[in-house]
Design an enzyme around this catalytic site. Structure first.
Site, PDB file in Angstrom:
ATOM      1  N   GLY A  69       0.981  -1.059   0.148  1.00  0.00           N
ATOM      2  CA  GLY A  69      -0.005   0.130   0.148  1.00  0.00           C
ATOM      3  C   GLY A  69       0.729   1.232   0.106  1.00  0.00           C
ATOM      4  O   GLY A  69       0.665   2.400  -0.702  1.00  0.00           O
ATOM      5  N   THR A  70       2.088   1.131   0.711  1.00  0.00           N
ATOM      6  CA  THR A  70       2.773   2.190   0.994  1.00  0.00           C
ATOM      7  C   THR A  70       3.500   2.721  -0.660  1.00  0.00           C
ATOM      8  O   THR A  70       3.423   3.890  -0.949  1.00  0.00           O
ATOM      9  CB  THR A  70       3.967   2.064   1.534  1.00  0.00           C
ATOM     10  N   GLN A 177      -7.406   1.898   5.139  1.00  0.00           N
ATOM     11  CA  GLN A 177      -8.124   1.085   6.321  1.00  0.00           C
ATOM     12  C   GLN A 177      -9.504   0.707   5.957  1.00  0.00           C
ATOM     13  O   GLN A 177     -10.270  -0.127   6.656  1.00  0.00           O
ATOM     14  CB  GLN A 177      -8.348   2.138   7.526  1.00  0.00           C
ATOM     15  N   SER A 194      -4.197  -1.513   0.624  1.00  0.00           N
ATOM     16  CA  SER A 194      -3.016  -2.558   0.944  1.00  0.00           C
ATOM     17  C   SER A 194      -3.767  -4.139   1.310  1.00  0.00           C
ATOM     18  O   SER A 194      -4.538  -3.839   2.188  1.00  0.00           O
ATOM     19  CB  SER A 194      -2.329  -2.167   2.076  1.00  0.00           C
ATOM     20  N   ALA A 195      -3.219  -4.999   0.633  1.00  0.00           N
ATOM     21  CA  ALA A 195      -4.149  -6.210   0.969  1.00  0.00           C
ATOM     22  C   ALA A 195      -3.907  -6.909   2.356  1.00  0.00           C
ATOM     23  O   ALA A 195      -4.911  -7.414   3.002  1.00  0.00           O
ATOM     24  CB  ALA A 195      -3.705  -7.255   0.035  1.00  0.00           C
ATOM     25  N   HIS A 196      -2.916  -6.630   3.124  1.00  0.00           N
ATOM     26  CA  HIS A 196      -2.650  -7.202   4.459  1.00  0.00           C
ATOM     27  C   HIS A 196      -3.562  -6.488   5.424  1.00  0.00           C
ATOM     28  O   HIS A 196      -3.788  -7.064   6.425  1.00  0.00           O
ATOM     29  CB  HIS A 196      -1.262  -7.266   4.867  1.00  0.00           C
ATOM     30  N   CYS A 322       5.107   7.784  23.652  1.00  0.00           N
ATOM     31  CA  CYS A 322       5.772   6.932  24.642  1.00  0.00           C
ATOM     32  C   CYS A 322       6.300   5.858  23.961  1.00  0.00           C
ATOM     33  O   CYS A 322       7.035   5.051  24.428  1.00  0.00           O
ATOM     34  CB  CYS A 322       4.900   6.917  25.709  1.00  0.00           C
TER      35      CYS A 322
END
Lengths: 481, 481
Positions: A69-70, A177, A194-196, A322
């Site tokens: 996807g990136t 998403q 993005s497939a995953h 954090c």
């Protein structure tokens, strides 16, 4: 063990696994070759493209498979900007986009382009009207996610797409998403996914460039995937990705599952603030992804909280400063102006049992309490808990470093202390400050800029403001009651 | 069915399949996350990196996984050039590099850099001395494959690496074809490879940047893979790729298998010219990949030949112009100055049975003969075979289009005819040309430039030269005997 981080990556869908195995046997050859193994691979690739296109709502020749996807985002942004160079060099994007969009925008800026970051409201949403107002005449491209990856808020993509269409400006939608839950509506021009994220294997992204959208692929030429994604096709994974997306769309249970997870998330949204003191649930409560909710806990070190939840058997994620090695708060939470410390993101995978959510609600209060106790945090009622070793910052009345205006007030030196210590120290001393007087917190932690005002809002104290100090920043708070 | 195209992609190694399945269960989570599923994925990724690094002969922190060998090359070339910008903007590469290198070089050139193409000899090899002589003072990077993907010739990488090291210029080695057979020797600086060439799954490439090599990744930032390969890691495929490479290295049979395939290839190299008339076997007979051999057949349409071999059950590849949609001959064969028409590449996968090779040698002569017959090709002895319908070009004594010098000679108008027709027409009329007189072939097919001189060499006729004609190019041949 409950895995509540589907937004990072979803467990592999059984259909994906099956399709992957089958295509390791049938689709291992080069689909560009003319012999039988190649032709068989080509047929599988064509079928996968058709299935994915149908699920997205586009034509098969508008869709290419990328390695992630990136990379779909990087390629889409670069190709759209290059093709629109004559129209302008302005790139508009929301302040809460995924880092892949922001990084692509940085490259554009470094190459002399301009970028305009569109603000979001406290739920993380852009206003379609503000996007339209910002379009101008020289905007090359607008980037807007369909839903936020950290807080789940849905963006008004449909309306923004319509405004962009009217203005003749292409809109690229990062649908990573939301695509598992349905196609993206509206006349958008480009889409990345993005497939995953939907239960497909890693190694597969989608880039859709609708017909009529000008597009000039950048980087070295390559004949694969219409010249838009170089390198040998990752065919078994592509077949698995398409098969699992088709399975989700074909499954009459998908809508029901979305509704079921939506109720579980509603329950988390309602119960967490009831069960845990000093918590802020963020994001839009209604116009949101069905399976995702984020909240932040005051006086908690996010990394420790995640670690303790993991020990208790829950795998969750965080956008908190954090837990990040960069020590800067999540840009999403910062743009929303909400609390960043002790941030927890829950994203329920398909099929999450209600009992798992109930058990999480049982465990969370205890875990937060124990982390707070170890940090010597004042209890919710305002009474102080004795400070544990190591966590305390120095406090001094009228320390020499303080400036005249605060000379009469208390100064908390939290320099060198990381989130959540500055806020903890503030909470510890507020009882000592006379009503109407101020306390100044000196901090060089980026998260303090966000979390001290958020603390004032929650505790009904007056946040006076910040100014540069000799070291770090001085945050001034006036005690109201 | 014999699959003889391992150089395109090797069938999946059984170890790769097993490792892929196991890591779908164990390695599906995000290795950047701190919960148990993420930590497990991280361990698998680290182990895969160590295994791959050991097989390559580098440190684990020098190696990143990319989505393909092509992307490893693109990233490696761009990153090395950018980091060396101050040293110079000259890129040296051999004329026979893989298209991924050539396309990366084109981008460099388009951005204002210069590129120098190093010539190769008739076997396809560069001379290390010529590389050294071309280095100059402003060379940013040298790219050299370890072995050629079309003809199998090994390059003197070790010696070139040494010369580059002495000159302080980094060498990037495209090791895609040779890595299955062993590590690349010498002090090279960068290395790229591709898992599906060694029996790993698609979707995985390797990029190695040795310590001390300056490197500046280009394109959008991303924290994955040391900032050198953006996007979510394709972990199951990475694990499978590393496991299969380790298995090849650990297998005491690998060297024996290489030796066995080398003998099979020797047999093909010897027998094909004995069995099939008018064939040129190309590439170095000794310093070559163990499993790969390429030959070209005169008077044959490569696409038809591949199609007929496929019908006979053999999956082979070709660098011939006749199979490519671009209609230009393979740049490798062109740089070598060898015949391009009717080109067949055989690359034997691990475990190819001797009987399969024997059957190929049995089938090939019949297949070539039938293709030639259909095209009406003069038989090997020089006697003509009657032309079949559709294939013949017009021939005319002293056609008006011919120029004065050839007015007395024969002109073959093969304009609009594709390889192998121009050479077939030449072969058909050569018997009519008086000894000492010329025949001119008019052709607008790029392959003719390469194949008419090659035909003259083989048939011992004099190639006079070429010149621009009103349409296409006029190739002049003088009959010797």
């Amino acid at each position: 063990m409950p895995y509540f981080d589907a937004a990072s990556t979803a467990p592999l869908h059984p259909v994906a696994r099956e399709a992957l195995l089958a295509s390791l046997d049938e689709g291992w050859a080069d689909p560009a070759r003319l012999y039988r193994e190649g032709r068989r691979a080509r047929l599988l690739l064509d079928a996968a493209r058709e299935a994915a296109a149908e699920a997205v709502g586009c034509r098969p020749d508008e869709l290419v498979f990328t390695p992630s996807g990136t990379q779909a985002v990087h390629t889409g942004v670069a190709g759209a900007l290059a093709a629109r160079r004559r129209a302008g060099r302005r790139l508009l994007h929301s302040a809460v986009e995924h880092s892949s969009v922001l990084h692509a925008a940085e490259v554009h800026e470094a190459a002399g382009g301009t970028r305009v970051e569109l603000p979001v409201d406290r739920t993380g949403r852009v206003a379609a009207g503000e996007v339209a107002a910002a379009l101008g005449t020289d905007t090359a491209l607008v980037c807007l996610q369909s839903a936020n990856h950290e807080v789940g808020t849905e963006q008004p993509v449909d309306e923004v797409a319509e405004r962009c269409r009217e203005a003749g400006v292409p809109l690229l939608v990062d649908a990573a998403q939301s695509l598992p839950w349905g196609p993206v509506p509206g006349p958008w021009s480009l889409l990345a996914a993005s497939a995953h994220k939907w239960g497909g294997p890693p190694g597969v992204g989608l880039l859709v460039v609708r017909k009529g959208t000008r597009f000039a692929p950048q980087g070295p030429a390559d004949e694969r995937e219409s010249g838009r994604s170089p390198g040998f096709e990752n065919l078994p994974a592509i077949v698995a990705a398409a098969a699992s997306l088709r399975a989700l769309r074909a499954d009459p249970g998908t809508d029901g599952e979305a509704a079921r997870l939506r109720l579980l998330v509603d329950r988390i949204r309602t119960r967490v603030p009831e069960l845990v003191p000093d918590v802020e649930v963020v994001g839009d409560p209604v116009r949101r992804l069905p399976h995702l909710v984020t909240f932040s806990c005051f006086y908690v070190d996010g990394e420790t909280l995640l670690h303790e939840l993991d020990r208790a058997g829950f795998s969750v994620s965080s956008g908190s400063s954090c837990t990040s090695s960069t020590l800067t708060p999540s840009h999403v939470l910062r743009a929303m102006g909400v609390l960043s410390e002790g941030n927890v993101r829950i994203s329920l995978p398909y099929g999450t049992a209600e009992a798992e959510v109930e058990r999480f609600l049982e465990v969370l209060p205890r875990v937060v309490r124990s982390v707070r106790e170890r940090l010597g945090v004042p209890a919710a009622g305002g009474e102080e808990v004795p400070a544990a070793a190591g966590g305390a910052a120095r406090t001094a009345p009228a320390a020499p470093a303080a400036e005249p205006a605060e000379a009469a007030g208390l100064v908390v030196d939290a320099l060198g202390k990381r989130c959540p210590v500055p806020v903890i120290e503030l909470a510890k001393v507020i009882g000592e400050v006379p009503v109407g007087r101020t306390v100044t917190v000196l901090s060089d932690d980026e998260a303090a800029r966000q979390d001290i005002p958020a603390w004032c809002t929650m505790r009904d104290q007056e946040y006076v403001g910040e100014r540069a100090a000799e070291r770090g920043t001085a945050y001034v708070v006036r005690r109201r009651a």
